[in-house]
Design an enzyme around this catalytic site. Structure first.
Site, PDB file in Angstrom:
ATOM      1  N   GLY A  15     -13.219  -4.679  10.083  1.00 43.58           N
ATOM      2  CA  GLY A  15     -13.239  -5.279   8.755  1.00 43.58           C
ATOM      3  C   GLY A  15     -12.449  -6.577   8.781  1.00 43.58           C
ATOM      4  O   GLY A  15     -11.355  -6.649   9.339  1.00 43.58           O
ATOM      5  N   GLY A  70     -11.972  -8.763   5.912  1.00 44.19           N
ATOM      6  CA  GLY A  70     -11.651  -9.332   4.603  1.00 44.19           C
ATOM      7  C   GLY A  70     -10.216  -9.829   4.633  1.00 44.19           C
ATOM      8  O   GLY A  70      -9.672 -10.135   5.698  1.00 44.19           O
ATOM      9  N   LEU A  71      -9.616  -9.906   3.471  1.00 47.49           N
ATOM     10  CA  LEU A  71      -8.249 -10.446   3.417  1.00 47.49           C
ATOM     11  C   LEU A  71      -7.307  -9.680   4.325  1.00 47.49           C
ATOM     12  O   LEU A  71      -6.530 -10.274   5.083  1.00 47.49           O
ATOM     13  CB  LEU A  71      -7.738 -10.421   1.985  1.00 47.49           C
ATOM     14  CG  LEU A  71      -8.355 -11.464   1.062  1.00 47.49           C
ATOM     15  CD1 LEU A  71      -7.767 -11.358  -0.329  1.00 47.49           C
ATOM     16  CD2 LEU A  71      -8.118 -12.865   1.601  1.00 47.49           C
ATOM     17  N   ALA A  72      -7.362  -8.347   4.263  1.00 46.46           N
ATOM     18  CA  ALA A  72      -6.433  -7.559   5.071  1.00 46.46           C
ATOM     19  C   ALA A  72      -6.740  -7.724   6.561  1.00 46.46           C
ATOM     20  O   ALA A  72      -5.849  -8.006   7.365  1.00 46.46           O
ATOM     21  CB  ALA A  72      -6.505  -6.093   4.666  1.00 46.46           C
ATOM     22  N   GLY A  73      -7.998  -7.574   6.920  1.00 45.13           N
ATOM     23  CA  GLY A  73      -8.376  -7.616   8.330  1.00 45.13           C
ATOM     24  C   GLY A  73      -8.178  -8.983   8.960  1.00 45.13           C
ATOM     25  O   GLY A  73      -7.623  -9.104  10.060  1.00 45.13           O
ATOM     26  N   ARG A  87      -7.563  -2.500 -18.680  1.00 48.66           N
ATOM     27  CA  ARG A  87      -8.936  -2.263 -18.235  1.00 48.66           C
ATOM     28  C   ARG A  87      -9.416  -0.838 -18.472  1.00 48.66           C
ATOM     29  O   ARG A  87     -10.522  -0.612 -18.959  1.00 48.66           O
ATOM     30  CB  ARG A  87      -9.037  -2.542 -16.724  1.00 48.66           C
ATOM     31  CG  ARG A  87      -8.964  -4.000 -16.395  1.00 48.66           C
ATOM     32  CD  ARG A  87      -8.986  -4.218 -14.892  1.00 48.66           C
ATOM     33  NE  ARG A  87      -8.927  -5.643 -14.602  1.00 48.66           N
ATOM     34  CZ  ARG A  87      -8.896  -6.151 -13.378  1.00 48.66           C
ATOM     35  NH1 ARG A  87      -8.908  -5.348 -12.325  1.00 48.66           N
ATOM     36  NH2 ARG A  87      -8.861  -7.458 -13.196  1.00 48.66           N
ATOM     37  N   HIS A 140     -15.419  -1.015  -9.792  1.00 53.93           N
ATOM     38  CA  HIS A 140     -14.995  -2.325  -9.352  1.00 53.93           C
ATOM     39  C   HIS A 140     -13.977  -2.250  -8.207  1.00 53.93           C
ATOM     40  O   HIS A 140     -13.838  -3.177  -7.426  1.00 53.93           O
ATOM     41  CB  HIS A 140     -14.419  -3.004 -10.594  1.00 53.93           C
ATOM     42  CG  HIS A 140     -13.605  -4.204 -10.366  1.00 53.93           C
ATOM     43  ND1 HIS A 140     -14.133  -5.368  -9.899  1.00 53.93           N
ATOM     44  CD2 HIS A 140     -12.294  -4.445 -10.546  1.00 53.93           C
ATOM     45  CE1 HIS A 140     -13.173  -6.272  -9.820  1.00 53.93           C
ATOM     46  NE2 HIS A 140     -12.052  -5.731 -10.180  1.00 53.93           N
ATOM     47  N   GLU A 169      -7.631  -2.478   0.670  1.00 52.31           N
ATOM     48  CA  GLU A 169      -8.232  -1.482  -0.218  1.00 52.31           C
ATOM     49  C   GLU A 169      -8.576  -0.188   0.527  1.00 52.31           C
ATOM     50  O   GLU A 169      -8.728   0.870  -0.079  1.00 52.31           O
ATOM     51  CB  GLU A 169      -9.490  -2.066  -0.880  1.00 52.31           C
ATOM     52  CG  GLU A 169      -9.982  -1.263  -2.077  1.00 52.31           C
ATOM     53  CD  GLU A 169     -11.253  -1.843  -2.721  1.00 52.31           C
ATOM     54  OE1 GLU A 169     -11.581  -3.011  -2.450  1.00 52.31           O
ATOM     55  OE2 GLU A 169     -11.894  -1.119  -3.490  1.00 52.31           O
ATOM     56  N   ARG A 186      -5.130  -0.272 -10.867  1.00 53.40           N
ATOM     57  CA  ARG A 186      -4.633  -1.514 -10.305  1.00 53.40           C
ATOM     58  C   ARG A 186      -4.589  -2.596 -11.367  1.00 53.40           C
ATOM     59  O   ARG A 186      -5.508  -2.723 -12.172  1.00 53.40           O
ATOM     60  CB  ARG A 186      -5.531  -1.961  -9.155  1.00 53.40           C
ATOM     61  CG  ARG A 186      -5.079  -3.246  -8.504  1.00 53.40           C
ATOM     62  CD  ARG A 186      -5.961  -3.631  -7.334  1.00 53.40           C
ATOM     63  NE  ARG A 186      -7.343  -3.888  -7.728  1.00 53.40           N
ATOM     64  CZ  ARG A 186      -7.747  -4.977  -8.372  1.00 53.40           C
ATOM     65  NH1 ARG A 186      -6.886  -5.921  -8.730  1.00 53.40           N
ATOM     66  NH2 ARG A 186      -9.024  -5.141  -8.668  1.00 53.40           N
TER      67      ARG A 186
END
Lengths: 637, 251, 265
Positions: free
Chosen positions: A40, A42-45, A330, A401, A425, A435
């Site tokens: 992965g 994304g931001l973390a990966g 939310r 979401h 996530e 969150r």
């Protein structure tokens, strides 16, 4: 196995510093002898890959898209929180910590959340240095806005594309390491299993999505950064490719799954227009600053919204929550919209929508001011629905979401499998049961840039510095399992497509484990899923062969995992006899219909252990102790 | 909403990178005007699977216009007839019943077709790897507000950075040139002080990699700007030319 | 030198070469069109013929003119190479016709337009330049009033001894009045006669239409390739490209064959 969170003791503000000092280090010259797999990007990966490669580790990254840049972090609109206090409005690390914990309805670990707030300030520095074009003021310094009902302006943003800009920053840092050879990037590759050798994660089995080749990749540690599993609901704001497969297969190999039922449902999405729909589009939360939400007073009122007189409209959020009005959090805004529709007062062709009306704002501010604030959102709405929101109210409905749940990890982000980590996530994370806006980006980057690079060394320092062989019996067996499953999917040749199964599952999940849940509904849902899963393995039709680009085969494997995950989510929702954050059990509410938390009995993380096919999973509890703050009931009246 | 429509699709089918491809014709019946283009393709694919045929492979992911994965060349235009919109955000109400729609993959030697409408865009990856970054390590950075940047430059850099890397510019260009993509990245960093240190090296390396990948040359037809779903401006190309000349001639 | 070649072998270098050679040719067009405006003078072609002498004998001009030929060749070869490379960049084309809204027709057809212009140039050079340099353009003698410089009637043809050079002499006319005699080769007449041919006039008009389209795109495109683009002057460059190079200059050039075609006598 007892769960040890490894959260350090000591004063809150010193925990992370002390912990870092106590972590074992890997000698700089030895780092190049360790291989790390990151799944992965994304931001973390991406941030983890870049940071670990900079330290000198050999990194292999895997993503299903054709470029790391396309991970779904890219779609985040609003912004990223950081306790910089650039606004002089009283923000602090402690306040961000407190807000995040409270927003999560006190179902997160204190030490983790405090660390998140601490490193949030470094994230912004890092991203700016990479050339991320954040919004700025005329003086040349960074701009902030308040977001998601926060009382301070701590959100940094880049127009409505914060996620894309942050991801491109992390991706650029990754590219630099790819150029040096420290990262090998495998795109259009899907991880299909974790390989365990002597009880430790030692590699993965991946499928080259273009050729269909099954590959073995070994490493000293494996990091899963594969995002959330919301697509179990089918119609969501997730990307179509988002899936649970990586973390689910790790779960089946022994990684515990934390709080699977905690799902976030965003209140302002464009509603479903028909059976063909494949995706729901999020409209920024900021719309609720000026838009008024209403439904007709009468059931089944089919008149056009413009024809319904003021007296026959119900501005229900303003009515029920006079002080917060349309700006309630939310989870509450979503739940109330559902209640209205359940009462038969929903609008639009499907009856599954409420109005978000800007006519007051347009009268008060003028069309041009409204356009300058929300123009791009109005355009997007018009593009999708074909309706002009300047003339007629928008129709909105909640949509899945984000998933707060994920693989259980300790303070070091390690799962219950030694050497297997989960970031972003994909882990059960720092958000508790709900969150806050602009916190997802913060967490992904915190894990990747500033937590994992420290904590992974502690594990690797104790590992042998020799290459892990891919010829061991464990690799052979894992590869065979993967091949067998693919073959099975291809050979059933039934009558129903993957698409049909996924939609059916999504509907079950939404109806039984959606915005409001109850015991009977969950029990019924579990039976339905079991039946659907049984049907899936008898009646699935996957065209084509395995040794080629086969998108249906990819999706079939993912839906197979969703069919197992869905049941676990329902089980988790069933055992949690309380309402908290995104988890609302109809049996547990205050007389006014608000969530009723039960701190005496449910202040724990539910970490589920996989016990084998069609065996009930076993729940383990990690008690959540609050040393530093007092829990309170949330109230927005 | 107006009634549903029936369409004829001419779609490029190609089994694999080395296989011979050809157009196939399909009927798309009872299509709602509210469907997105990709949802219409989903419907066609479901029908194909049910009929025991191979579905059409196409790239897509976020379906909200930001990931840059979708890549169809529709009726002679990258991402279809609308301006500033990706294929996934294109809706069937932009077409009329009875129409024949031609759907093709991006065409460029540097973007070989992998299957049907799926192309290999890793050439873009290699260009980015050649220099599309600021060389800073995690942690070793100053406070975010230690580098003031004029709002004008920050906003301009943002507009360049809005590129989603979909490759529509290459597909739209009669020469399959990648100048718009590369120049957007070069521009973002040229406009920001963070990018200044490696400015010359960056443009030289990225252009050199772009040339090696086999993209065509820019003839300033500006089709790239016209068809870019994020409306990246060709002024970026002028800036890159400037950066390149400066790097070549004054270093 | 090596690095210059390397520069020219990059995609941007090639474009820079195209734009610099193109802009140089644009400046030549201004000179050429203003020189040729003498064709419209009512002087039996004297000014034009004198101008022709100047252009072919004045050393700096001669140097520039060889540079010009070289530039044309360079521009054409480089354009040809670019076209080949661009073709190679898309070996399999699209089935559907390109949507015309995305880019102007001229910008997409610079190669074809350039080829038409090149063919035109070959004919043009063969017709006039080659004939003038190597062919048989007879000498004529103009008689001018000494004071006013006015041309006194049509020139008289001379027989070339083979050693004749353009020159001027003082003489007296039949009435004994002093006059100036100007002896030059009569290119004017060659032009005049050539444009009696309908096919040639049509060819010239086609050439000028091609030139117009080529320059409407080419002029402003050159600046873009050189990185000279800023909102404050972009519309000025665009305007010059369209009005001066796209309309005015081709129109003036086109007026020349048309003028002679209809002048007849």
């Amino acid at each position: 196995m007892t769960l040890n969170s490894k959260a350090p003791s000591g004063p809150l503000a010193e925990k992370w510093n002390n912990h870092k000092f106590n972590l074992k280090l890997v000698n700089p010259a030895n780092k190049r002898k360790y291989d790390i797999i990151i799944v992965g990007t994304g931001l973390a990966g991406a941030s983890a890959a870049a940071s670990l490669a900079e330290l000198g580790y050999n990194v292999k990254t895997f993503c299903v898209q054709d470029s790391p840049r396309r991970a779904h972090s890219i779609a985040a609109q609003g912004g990223i929180n950081a306790a910089k206090n650039y606004r002089n409005d009283g923000d602090s690390v402690y306040r961000l910590f407190y807000d995040t914990l409270k927003g999560g309805d006190y179902r997160a670990r204190e030490a983790n959340v405090y660390r998140l707030a601490q490193v949030s300030v470094n994230i912004i520095d890092q991203c700016v240095a990479q050339g991320v074009p954040f919004a700025r003021e005329y003086g040349g310094l960074l701009d902030n806005r308040s977001f998601g009902g926060a009382q301070v302006s701590r959100t940094f943003y880049a127009k409505g594309q914060t996620g894309q800009q942050l991801l491109l920053g992390a991706y650029s840092a990754m590219n630099r390491q790819i150029a040096t050879g420290k990262i090998q990037s495998y795109t259009r590759h899907e991880m299909l299993d974790v390989v365990m050798v002597d009880g430790k994660a030692r590699g993965i089995i991946a499928r080259d999505l273009v050729t269909g080749q099954i590959e073995r990749h070994s490493a000293h540690a494996v990091v899963l950064c594969t995002g959330g599993y919301g697509n179990v609901f089918y119609l969501t704001t997730y990307a179509r490719g988002s899936n649970v497969t990586a973390i689910w297969r790790a779960h089946k190999k022994g990684a515990y799954f934390g709080n699977p039922c905690f799902t976030q449902i965003h209140p302002t999405c464009i509603p479903v227009s028909g059976d063909h729909q494949s995706k729901l589009t999020l409209m920024s939360e900021s719309l609720r600053n000026d838009g008024r939400i209403w439904v007709p007073l009468k059931k089944g009122d089919n008149r056009k919204p413009e024809d319904i007189p003021e007296a026959e409209r119900d501005y229900y959020l303003e009515r029920i929550y006079p002080s917060f009005g349309n700006l309630v959090p939310r989870d509450i805004a979503s739940r109330k919209a559902k209640e209205m529709c359940d009462q038969g007062r929903g609008v639009g062709a499907s009856g599954l929508a409420v109005y978000l009306d800007f006519s007051d704002a347009i009268n008060r501010l003028g069309e041009s001011t409204v356009a300058s604030r929300y123009g791009n959102l109005f355009d997007m709405y018009k593009q999708i629905t074909g309706e002009n929101p300047y003339k007629t109210p928008m129709r909105i409905y909640p949509a899945v979401h984000y998933t707060m749940g994920g693989l259980w990890v300790d303070y070091n982000l390690m799962t219950t499998i030694p050497g297997l980590y989960a970031c972003g996530e994909a882990n059960f994370s720092d958000h508790g049961a709900n969150r806050l806006g602009a916190s997802a980006l913060m967490q992904g980057l915190a894990d990747g840039y500033f937590v994992l690079p420290y904590t992974i060394g502690d594990y690797l320092a104790g590992e042998e510095r020799k290459e892990v062989s891919i010829d061991s019996p464990e690799f052979v067996a894992a590869e065979k399992n993967v091949k067998d499953q693919l073959q099975k999917l291809l050979s059933i040749n039934g009558n129903k497509t993957v698409h049909e199964f996924q939609r059916e599952l999504g509907l079950i999940m939404w109806n039984h484990c959606g915005m409001a849940r109850n015991e009977n509904g969950l029990k019924e849902g579990i039976e339905k899923i079991k039946a659907l899963r049984a049907e899936f393995w008898k009646n699935i039709k996957v065209p084509g062969v395995g040794e080629e680009l086969n998108q249906n085969l990819e999706r079939a494997g993912r839906v197979a995992d969703f069919l197992e995950l869905g049941e676990l989510m329902m089980q988790d929702a069933l055992q949690r006899n309380e309402s908290c954050g995104g988890h609302f059990r109809e049996e547990y509410q205050t007389p006014e219909g608000e969530a009723l938390r039960d701190d005496d009995n449910y202040a724990y993380v539910a970490a589920w252990e996989y016990k084998g096919e069609n065996q009930p999973s076993e729940m383990h509890k990690e008690a959540l102790e609050y040393e530093f703050i007092k829990r309170s009931q949330r109230s927005y009246k | 909403m107006s009634g549903n429509m029936n369409l004829t699709l001419k779609v490029w089918r190609q089994k694999s990178q080395n296989a011979q491809g050809a157009f196939e014709t399909y009927e798309a019946k009872n299509i709602s005007p509210d469907m997105s283009f990709l949802e219409m393709m989903d419907v066609v694919n479901e029908d194909l699977i049910k009929a025991g045929k191979e579905p059409i492979a196409f790239d897509h992911d976020c379906r909200e216009g930001i990931c840059g994965m979708c890549s169809m060349y529709i009726n002679g235009r990258a991402h279809g007839p609308l301006k500033g919109v990706t294929t996934c955000q294109l809706h069937m109400r932009s077409f009329s019943s009875g129409e024949t729609i031609t759907i093709e993959p991006w065409r460029a030697t540097a973007f070989p077709v992998l299957r049907d409408l799926v192309v290999d865009r890793t050439a873009f990856e290699r260009i980015q790897q050649a220099g599309g970054y600021v060389s800073v390590n995690t942690g070793s950075v100053p406070d975010a507000n230690a580098i003031p940047i004029s709002k004008e430059n920050a906003d301009e850099a943002f507009l360049s950075a809005a590129c989603i890397g979909c490759g529509a510019c290459v597909a739209a260009c009669k020469n399959s040139s990648a100048m718009l993509f590369v120049s957007a990245k070069v521009s973002q960093y040229a406009l920001l002080p963070q990018g200044n240190v490696e400015r010359k090296e960056r443009v030289l390396k990225m252009v050199s990699q772009m040339d090696q990948e086999g993209f065509g040359n820019c003839s300033n037809t500006e089709a790239c700007e016209a068809e870019c779903p994020k409306e990246i401006k060709v002024t970026n190309i002028a800036r890159m030319n400037r950066e390149f000349l400066r790097a070549k001639l004054f270093s | 030198m090596n690095s210059a070649f390397k520069f020219l072998d990059t995609s941007i270098g090639r474009k820079v070469l195209m734009s610099l050679t193109g802009l140089f040719l644009c400046t030549f067009l201004i000179v050429h069109v203003s020189g040729n405006m003498q064709l419209f003078k009512n002087d039996y072609g004297l000014a034009f013929n004198q101008y022709s002498v100047f252009m072919t004998t004045f050393t700096p001009i001669k140097v520039v003119s060889y540079l010009l030929y070289l530039t044309i060749i360079l521009h054409a070869i480089s354009g040809f190479r670019l076209t080949m490379q661009n073709r190679a960049a898309r070996k399999i084309g699209y089935g559907a016709a390109k949507d015309p809204r995305s880019s102007s027709w001229a910008s997409k057809n610079m190669g074809i337009l350039g080829t038409i212009i090149l063919l035109f140039l070959v004919t043009h050079m063969a017709n006039f330049w080659f004939k003038y340099k190597f062919g048989d353009v007879p000498y004529v003698q103009y008689m001018l009033d000494v004071n006013s410089g006015e041309v006194l009637g049509a020139p008289v043809g001379l027989t070339d001894s083979g050693h004749m050079k353009p020159h001027e002499i003082m003489a007296s006319d039949a009435n004994g009045q002093p006059v100036k005699l100007v002896i030059v080769r009569d290119l004017y007449n060659v032009v005049k006669m050539a444009f009696q041919e309908t096919w040639l006039v049509v060819l010239y008009l086609l050439g000028m239409i091609a030139l117009a389209y080529h320059l409407v795109h080419g002029f402003q495109s050159s600046f873009q390739s050189l990185g000279i683009r800023h909102p404050s002057y972009a519309s000025l460059i665009q305007g010059i490209g369209v009005w001066v190079f796209g309309i005015l200059i081709p129109l003036l050039f086109a007026a020349m064959p048309v003028y002679f075609y209809f002048m007849k006598s």
